[in-house]
Design an enzyme around this catalytic site. Structure first.
Site, PDB file in Angstrom:
ATOM      1  N   GLY A 194       0.826  -1.192   0.000  1.00  0.00           N
ATOM      2  CA  GLY A 194       0.000   0.000   0.000  1.00  0.00           C
ATOM      3  C   GLY A 194       0.862   1.245   0.000  1.00  0.00           C
ATOM      4  O   GLY A 194       2.054   1.210   0.328  1.00  0.00           O
ATOM      5  N   CYS A 195       0.267   2.379  -0.371  1.00  0.00           N
ATOM      6  CA  CYS A 195       1.026   3.624  -0.454  1.00  0.00           C
ATOM      7  C   CYS A 195       1.455   4.117   0.927  1.00  0.00           C
ATOM      8  O   CYS A 195       2.627   4.451   1.145  1.00  0.00           O
ATOM      9  CB  CYS A 195       0.224   4.682  -1.196  1.00  0.00           C
TER      10      CYS A 195
END
Length: 347
Positions: A150-151
């Site tokens: 995920g970012c």
């Protein structure tokens, strides 16, 4: 011979960035782009900036056809989708890079608890490499299934990894304050990302319950060699791109800023996409926009005996599409920086 690549969910923001990067990659041939909304349209009609660069026509998802045509398939889809097609892709001997959350968590029960859905392919979880190259490069190299991080976790984990590896902070004291641009919410219209709702405003969301929390804790626990629990609060800010993570942790011994920076420089020595900034210089999202870099800076607060670490990434690149291409390069034995070199854009 070119690596043949397809993208599932090519018309979202992350998918479009993948298409842009892969279309310019010297060792890749794009062969398939799928969409739910734009089947039959040339991709450049959906994203006009790629006119003259991408000639493919968007099509509906047909995994069987893509498997026959592709060496690697990127799934730029929401969670809950890749798990249903992963078996078919891997069973055919092809590679899968999942940019969703389906294979990031090693435990199916943890996934079910946080994503409110049962995992459809728990038998594949042990095969998945967590796709943060700076931490898991060798496992990525030997895997055909990569779970792109995920970012928020990318920024948070890279900010904390050297401290946890060297056991320099109290693992029960970690607070992660993160801020993201609106593109992280995707392209689909919603009230929460309406211009009038986000302009001239900043707001916290997912407080004490954001789905990226177990992902962050899983990877930090692996680094620390013990369970790590964090307080993680994301915020939405009125900008298009970027994530800034400000991380606070209590030091277990006295330390100076320069000493910790040297530890970071050694930890990330040779890493093409992590830049440890010099003393007195701190990251900003503008410094990494349009690039695959993660910039890291830190300051020791001697009075409070805490370290404050700040990281910045472009959420659509190092936080998503750029990192996915970096992982593909590793999987196929290509130079890791291929198709990703160069600074970002400024201003």
């Amino acid at each position: 011979m070119a690596v043949k690549a397809s993208v599932l969910g090519a018309t979202g923001y992350t998918g479009a960035e993948l298409v842009r990067l892969l279309s310019a990659h010297p060792a890749v041939e794009l062969v398939g782009l799928t969409t739910q909304s734009y089947a039959g349209q040339p991709f450049w009609e959906v994203y006009p900036h790629l006119l003259g660069y991408v000639d493919l026509v968007c099509r509906e998802q047909d995994v069987g056809a893509l498997v026959r045509e592709s060496d690697v398939i990127f799934a730029a889809l929401p969670h809950g989708h890749a798990m249903h097609v992963a078996g078919e892709i891997l069973g055919a001997g092809k590679a899968l890079v999942d940019l969703g959350a389906d294979f990031r968590l090693a435990d199916a029960r943890t996934f079910a608890a946080w994503y409110k859905t049962e995992h459809a392919a728990p038998d594949l979880l042990p095969q998945a490499a967590y796709g943060l190259p700076e931490i898991h490069r060798e496992k990525i190299r030997g895997s055909r299934l990569v779970a792109n991080p995920g970012c928020y976790p990318t920024g948070a984990i890279l900010a904390l990894a050297p401290l946890l590896k060297e056991r320099l902070v109290d693992t029960g004291s970690i607070v992660i304050d993160a801020k993201s641009g609106v593109s992280g919410a995707g392209r689909a219209p919603s009230l929460n990302t309406h211009f009038c709702e986000v302009n001239e405003s900043i707001k916290a969301y997912g407080v004490a319950g954001h789905r990226h929390t177990p992902e962050i804790e899983q990877e930090l626990s692996r680094l620390a060699g013990e369970p790590v629990v964090v307080s993680f609060t994301p915020h939405l800010v009125p900008m298009t791109r970027g994530i800034l993570c400000t991380v606070y942790a209590r030091l277990v011994r006295a330390a100076e800023t320069e000493e910790l920076l040297e530890i970071y420089r050694r930890f990330y020595a040779g890493e093409r996409f992590v830049r440890v900034l010099p003393p007195g210089m701190l990251p900003a999202t503008k410094m990494v926009a349009g690039s695959n870099h993660c910039d890291i800076g830190l300051v020791v607060d001697r009075r409070a005996r805490r370290v404050v670490v700040i990281s910045a990434i472009d959420n659509l690149l190092k936080g998503a599409a750029g990192q996915a291409v970096q992982n593909m390069n590793i999987m196929f034995g290509l130079p890791e920086e291929e198709g990703l070199t160069g600074p970002g854009v400024y201003p």
